[in-house]
Structure formats: structure tokens, C-alpha cells
Scaffold this motif. Structure first.
Motif, PDB file in Angstrom:
ATOM      1  N   ALA A 251      17.613  -2.871  50.149  1.00 19.52           N
ATOM      2  CA  ALA A 251      16.321  -2.555  49.244  1.00 19.52           C
ATOM      3  C   ALA A 251      15.161  -2.822  50.611  1.00 19.52           C
ATOM      4  O   ALA A 251      15.210  -3.534  50.964  1.00 19.52           O
ATOM      5  N   THR A 252      14.844  -1.587  51.314  1.00 20.05           N
ATOM      6  CA  THR A 252      14.164  -1.599  52.495  1.00 20.05           C
ATOM      7  C   THR A 252      12.721  -2.897  52.115  1.00 20.05           C
ATOM      8  O   THR A 252      12.628  -3.465  52.700  1.00 20.05           O
ATOM      9  N   GLU A 253      12.332  -2.314  50.984  1.00 17.23           N
ATOM     10  CA  GLU A 253      10.595  -2.740  50.509  1.00 17.23           C
ATOM     11  C   GLU A 253      10.959  -4.788  50.138  1.00 17.23           C
ATOM     12  O   GLU A 253       9.981  -5.399  50.649  1.00 17.23           O
ATOM     13  N   ASP A 254      12.165  -5.042  50.148  1.00 13.97           N
ATOM     14  CA  ASP A 254      12.640  -6.596  50.322  1.00 13.97           C
ATOM     15  C   ASP A 254      12.745  -6.735  51.424  1.00 13.97           C
ATOM     16  O   ASP A 254      11.997  -8.416  51.630  1.00 13.97           O
ATOM     17  N   VAL A 255      13.203  -6.524  52.323  1.00 19.40           N
ATOM     18  CA  VAL A 255      13.776  -6.309  53.582  1.00 19.40           C
ATOM     19  C   VAL A 255      12.018  -6.339  54.595  1.00 19.40           C
ATOM     20  O   VAL A 255      11.630  -7.602  55.013  1.00 19.40           O
ATOM     21  N   VAL A 256      11.110  -5.652  54.326  1.00 16.72           N
ATOM     22  CA  VAL A 256      10.024  -6.094  54.856  1.00 16.72           C
ATOM     23  C   VAL A 256       9.356  -6.915  54.198  1.00 16.72           C
ATOM     24  O   VAL A 256       8.244  -7.333  55.313  1.00 16.72           O
ATOM     25  N   TYR A 257       9.187  -7.417  53.092  1.00  9.72           N
ATOM     26  CA  TYR A 257       8.260  -8.154  51.903  1.00  9.72           C
ATOM     27  C   TYR A 257       8.934  -9.329  53.298  1.00  9.72           C
ATOM     28  O   TYR A 257       8.187 -10.610  53.157  1.00  9.72           O
ATOM     29  N   MET A 258      10.098  -9.702  53.209  1.00  9.53           N
ATOM     30  CA  MET A 258      10.999 -11.301  54.113  1.00  9.53           C
ATOM     31  C   MET A 258      10.193 -10.896  55.442  1.00  9.53           C
ATOM     32  O   MET A 258       9.788 -12.231  55.859  1.00  9.53           O
ATOM     33  N   LEU A 259      10.355  -9.871  56.179  1.00 14.47           N
ATOM     34  CA  LEU A 259      10.557  -9.929  57.675  1.00 14.47           C
ATOM     35  C   LEU A 259       8.939 -10.166  57.693  1.00 14.47           C
ATOM     36  O   LEU A 259       8.292 -10.941  59.047  1.00 14.47           O
ATOM     37  N   GLU A 260       7.744  -9.427  57.211  1.00 13.29           N
ATOM     38  CA  GLU A 260       6.292  -9.950  57.145  1.00 13.29           C
ATOM     39  C   GLU A 260       6.207 -11.115  56.949  1.00 13.29           C
ATOM     40  O   GLU A 260       5.319 -11.614  57.285  1.00 13.29           O
ATOM     41  N   ARG A 261       6.749 -11.912  56.195  1.00  9.72           N
ATOM     42  CA  ARG A 261       5.999 -12.872  55.625  1.00  9.72           C
ATOM     43  C   ARG A 261       6.500 -14.272  56.531  1.00  9.72           C
ATOM     44  O   ARG A 261       5.717 -15.103  56.053  1.00  9.72           O
ATOM     45  N   MET A 262       7.515 -13.700  57.756  1.00  9.03           N
ATOM     46  CA  MET A 262       8.086 -14.645  58.255  1.00  9.03           C
ATOM     47  C   MET A 262       7.230 -14.502  59.827  1.00  9.03           C
ATOM     48  O   MET A 262       7.213 -14.536  60.511  1.00  9.03           O
ATOM     49  N   GLY A 263       5.697 -13.251  60.017  1.00 10.81           N
ATOM     50  CA  GLY A 263       5.758 -13.081  61.107  1.00 10.81           C
ATOM     51  C   GLY A 263       6.192 -12.106  61.880  1.00 10.81           C
ATOM     52  O   GLY A 263       5.483 -12.042  62.584  1.00 10.81           O
ATOM     53  N   ILE A 264       6.945 -11.014  61.464  1.00  9.20           N
ATOM     54  CA  ILE A 264       7.534 -10.124  61.862  1.00  9.20           C
ATOM     55  C   ILE A 264       7.046  -8.923  61.785  1.00  9.20           C
ATOM     56  O   ILE A 264       7.245  -8.514  60.246  1.00  9.20           O
ATOM     57  N   ASP A 265       6.039  -8.168  62.739  1.00  6.99           N
ATOM     58  CA  ASP A 265       6.010  -6.787  62.253  1.00  6.99           C
ATOM     59  C   ASP A 265       6.885  -5.251  61.963  1.00  6.99           C
ATOM     60  O   ASP A 265       7.603  -5.830  62.931  1.00  6.99           O
ATOM     61  N   THR A 266       7.144  -5.315  61.130  1.00  8.97           N
ATOM     62  CA  THR A 266       7.690  -4.157  60.870  1.00  8.97           C
ATOM     63  C   THR A 266       7.112  -2.650  60.758  1.00  8.97           C
ATOM     64  O   THR A 266       7.494  -1.153  61.111  1.00  8.97           O
ATOM     65  N   GLY A 267       5.763  -2.710  60.708  1.00 11.81           N
ATOM     66  CA  GLY A 267       5.096  -1.345  61.383  1.00 11.81           C
ATOM     67  C   GLY A 267       5.012  -0.316  59.714  1.00 11.81           C
ATOM     68  O   GLY A 267       4.127   0.806  59.775  1.00 11.81           O
ATOM     69  N   VAL A 268       5.510  -1.043  58.528  1.00  5.32           N
ATOM     70  CA  VAL A 268       6.006  -0.369  57.408  1.00  5.32           C
ATOM     71  C   VAL A 268       5.061  -0.736  56.454  1.00  5.32           C
ATOM     72  O   VAL A 268       4.463  -2.007  56.474  1.00  5.32           O
ATOM     73  N   ASP A 269       3.990   0.396  55.713  1.00  6.52           N
ATOM     74  CA  ASP A 269       2.481  -0.281  54.734  1.00  6.52           C
ATOM     75  C   ASP A 269       3.503  -0.132  53.761  1.00  6.52           C
ATOM     76  O   ASP A 269       4.698   1.027  52.273  1.00  6.52           O
ATOM     77  N   LEU A 270       3.463  -1.660  52.896  1.00 13.55           N
ATOM     78  CA  LEU A 270       4.340  -1.512  51.495  1.00 13.55           C
ATOM     79  C   LEU A 270       4.581  -0.348  50.524  1.00 13.55           C
ATOM     80  O   LEU A 270       4.591  -0.410  49.618  1.00 13.55           O
ATOM     81  N   ASP A 271       2.969  -0.550  50.595  1.00 17.59           N
ATOM     82  CA  ASP A 271       2.389  -0.481  49.049  1.00 17.59           C
ATOM     83  C   ASP A 271       2.717   1.238  49.541  1.00 17.59           C
ATOM     84  O   ASP A 271       2.836   1.658  48.034  1.00 17.59           O
ATOM     85  N   LYS A 272       2.941   1.946  50.463  1.00 20.35           N
ATOM     86  CA  LYS A 272       2.952   3.131  50.723  1.00 20.35           C
ATOM     87  C   LYS A 272       4.343   3.584  50.536  1.00 20.35           C
ATOM     88  O   LYS A 272       5.064   4.741  49.981  1.00 20.35           O
ATOM     89  N   LEU A 273       4.619   2.487  50.957  1.00 12.35           N
ATOM     90  CA  LEU A 273       6.805   2.774  50.516  1.00 12.35           C
ATOM     91  C   LEU A 273       7.054   2.506  49.084  1.00 12.35           C
ATOM     92  O   LEU A 273       7.981   3.572  48.442  1.00 12.35           O
ATOM     93  N   ILE A 274       6.173   1.557  48.397  1.00  9.61           N
ATOM     94  CA  ILE A 274       6.514   2.180  46.404  1.00  9.61           C
ATOM     95  C   ILE A 274       5.874   3.872  46.188  1.00  9.61           C
ATOM     96  O   ILE A 274       6.852   4.138  45.289  1.00  9.61           O
ATOM     97  N   ASP A 275       4.397   3.611  46.589  1.00  4.10           N
ATOM     98  CA  ASP A 275       4.721   5.329  46.332  1.00  4.10           C
ATOM     99  C   ASP A 275       5.883   5.871  46.948  1.00  4.10           C
ATOM    100  O   ASP A 275       6.373   7.050  46.328  1.00  4.10           O
ATOM    101  N   ALA A 276       6.434   6.193  48.005  1.00  3.73           N
ATOM    102  CA  ALA A 276       7.408   6.487  48.003  1.00  3.73           C
ATOM    103  C   ALA A 276       8.777   6.711  47.119  1.00  3.73           C
ATOM    104  O   ALA A 276       9.382   8.212  46.721  1.00  3.73           O
ATOM    105  N   ILE A 277       9.196   5.561  46.799  1.00  4.26           N
ATOM    106  CA  ILE A 277      10.427   5.580  46.209  1.00  4.26           C
ATOM    107  C   ILE A 277       9.866   6.047  44.575  1.00  4.26           C
ATOM    108  O   ILE A 277      10.217   6.987  43.342  1.00  4.26           O
TER     109      ILE A 277
END
Length: 300
Positions: A251-277
Motif C-alpha cells: 500500500a502506497t500510504e503505508d510506504v509513504v508513512y514509513m519513509l516520511e517517519r524515517m526522514g525520507i522525502d517522498t513528495g506525497v501528501d498523505l491526506d490527499k492520497l487518502i482522498d484519492a483512495i
């Protein structure tokens, strides 16, 4: 100290790989809204659809309309085209990025496209050369890179050799897939370390399925091997119609959450990703079960 990149590229495959195995036909208008909402979430590379036989993959029967309406000038718009017929359909569009695919496993390849791996490469090599002559971006999807539902464990050297054939043919990117979700972190680290060393001038992308809940662990191992590109699917949608037991993509949202928590920039807005789902969720035959989505759904 973990060896981590500062930035990772997420290739969103939900509109194509995510929806291709859906039992219910997702209305074309909803697919367009889904793609548009994903763009708003920040994805610059996306698999939009595939030019395949509607008889075998009915979900993709509206591919021409999707491509006509969903190309974005400042993004990499990827369309899967597995053979000459599909490539010719791409030529009739403005799409400039094409994905082709071959399974390392002969058995998988025969079930999927009725050709051996060797015969598939014999057909694809001149097509790839032609695409590069026309300045297309070419992405090679390597299926069953670790395990096959019919043959079991795939020898690492077989995967490396197939990747080498694609690189020699001129592809820009290798998307290397754990198609049935059986790879372990040590296997992922080993293969991607070797590929990174062998093909330093080729984009290397890791593609994990979460069948056995090992995808995030495999992504972490791949990061350690120097990989900074990952295929993911919004909502964890997906699976392969020709790979029994293969669950959805990670799941994209799980990967983005993990990476962002680790300080890795993904350029993805999680709230807007949930809106897309939420755009596509009412039209699916299955529930969204990713951890981040379930927690978010409980709080909204």
C-alpha cells in the motif's frame, strides 16, 4: 547507522496494476477522477493503464480513453504495452513512456502471455530498440524475480541475466517484482545490491507484493542496498490474474508513512492520497485493509 537516501521516488501503480484484477468494472469516469486525485497528492510517475486484450483484462478496455484524457505534461505517464499490437496502440497516442514485461519463470510466462521467456525477449528486443529510436522512456517489468507460483524459488542468476538482456536492449528502467510476495529481506538485499552494482546507469525500482506482510521489511532491505525507487499501489490494490495467491501490491500510504517517519522525502501528501483512495473505494469488490488507511478511517 542505517544507510538511507534523503529522497525516494514512488511510482504509483494503482490505476493500472492496482485495478487490473478488480472483479467489478470501475467506471471510466471514476478511474479518471482517481488518477486526477493521485496527481494532486504529488505523484510524478504513474502507471495509468495498459493496452492489452479486453477479452483477457476487461478492466483495461477503456485504456484509449484514459490515455486521451489523463496525460500530464510535467509527469511520467506510463502505459503498459506487452506486445507489438499494444505498442502500435501507444503510437496512436501522445504517451511517451511505455512499460513492457517478462517473467523470469518460463511457466509463469507461458500462463501469462503464452510464450517462453526466451521467445518473449526475442520479440521485445527489437521493439525496445524501436521505442528508444523514437525517444520513448522504456520501463521493463521483471515478474517472478524471486519466486514463481509454478516453479518455486527462482535462481538469482536467472533474474540478473534477464535484467542484463533488458539493459543491453536499451531500457531506461528495471522494475523488479516479487510477484507472489515470498521474498525475504535478505534475498531482496542480495539481489538489489548486485543489480545496483551491475547496472549503475539504469533506474532500478523495487516492486513488492504484501501477500505475507513482508513488503515493508523488503523495502527497508532494498533501501540498504541503495534502491530509491519503489512501485506502490494506493490502498494496496492489485494482484496478478495469472499468479494464484498473489495479493495486492504494498500500500502506497503505508510506504509513504514509513519513509516520511524515517526522514525520507517522498513528495506525497498523505491526506490527499487518502482522498484519492476514497474516490475509488466505493467501486471496489474488496475492502481497503492497509494499516495507515484503517487508522485514518477511524479518526475521520
Amino acid at each position: 547507522m542505517l544507510n538511507l537516501p534523503k529522497k525516494v521516488t514512488i511510482i504509483e501503480v494503482g490505476p493500472r496494476d492496482g485495478l487490473q484484477n478488480e472483479k467489478l468494472f470501475v467506471p471510466t469516469a471514476i478511474k479518471k477522477q482517481f488518477i486526477g486525485a493521485l496527481r494532486k497528492a504529488g505523484f510524478l510517475e504513474m502507471e495509468l493503464t495498459s493496452f492489452v486484450s479486453p477479452k483477457w483484462v476487461p478492466q483495461m478496455s477503456d485504456a484509449a480513453e484514459i490515455v486521451a484524457d489523463c496525460l500530464e505534461a510535467d509527469a511520467r505517464n506510463i502505459v503498459l504495452a506487452p506486445n507489438r499490437k499494444g505498442i502500435d496502440r501507444v503510437y496512436s497516442t501522445d504517451c511517451q513512456a511505455v512499460a513492457v514485461f517478462v517473467g523470469v519463470s518460463n511457466s509463469f510466462n507461458l500462463k501469462n502471455i503464452n510464450k517462453t521467456t526466451k521467445d518473449s525477449m526475442a520479440e521485445l528486443a527489437p521493439i525496445i530498440y524501436e521505442l528508444k529510436e523514437k525517444n520513448y522512456f522504456v520501463r521493463a517489468c521483471i515478474s517472478t524475480a524471486f519466486y514463481c507460483p509454478y516453479e518455486g524459488k527462482i535462481d538469482e542468476s536467472a533474474t540478473i541475466n534477464l535484467c542484463r538482456e533488458f539493459v543491453d536492449a536499451g531500457v531506461d528502467e528495471l522494475s523488479v517484482a516479487d510477484t507472489i510476495g515470498m521474498a525475504t529481506p535478505d534475498e531482496s538485499f542480495s539481489l538489489f545490491s548486485k543489480l545496483k552494482n551491475l547496472f549503475p546507469n539504469t533506474f532500478l525500482t523495487a516492486h513488492f507484493h504484501d501477500t505475507r506482510k513482508l513488503a515493508l521489511a523488503n523495502i527497508l532491505a532494498s533501501l540498504q542496498a541503495g534502491i530509491d525507487r519503489f512501485d506502490t499501489s494506493a490502498g494496496g490494490l492489485g494482484g496478478c490474474p495469472f499468479a494464484p495467491g498473489a495479493s495486492g501490491n504494498v500500500a502506497t500510504e503505508d510506504v509513504v508513512y514509513m519513509l516520511e517517519r524515517m526522514g525520507i522525502d517522498t513528495g506525497v501528501d498523505l491526506d490527499k492520497l487518502i482522498d484519492a483512495i476514497e474516490v475509488v473505494r466505493p467501486h471496489l469488490s474488496r475492502k481497503i485493509e492497509s494499516g495507515y488507511y484503517r487508522l485514518h478511517a477511524q479518526t475521520v
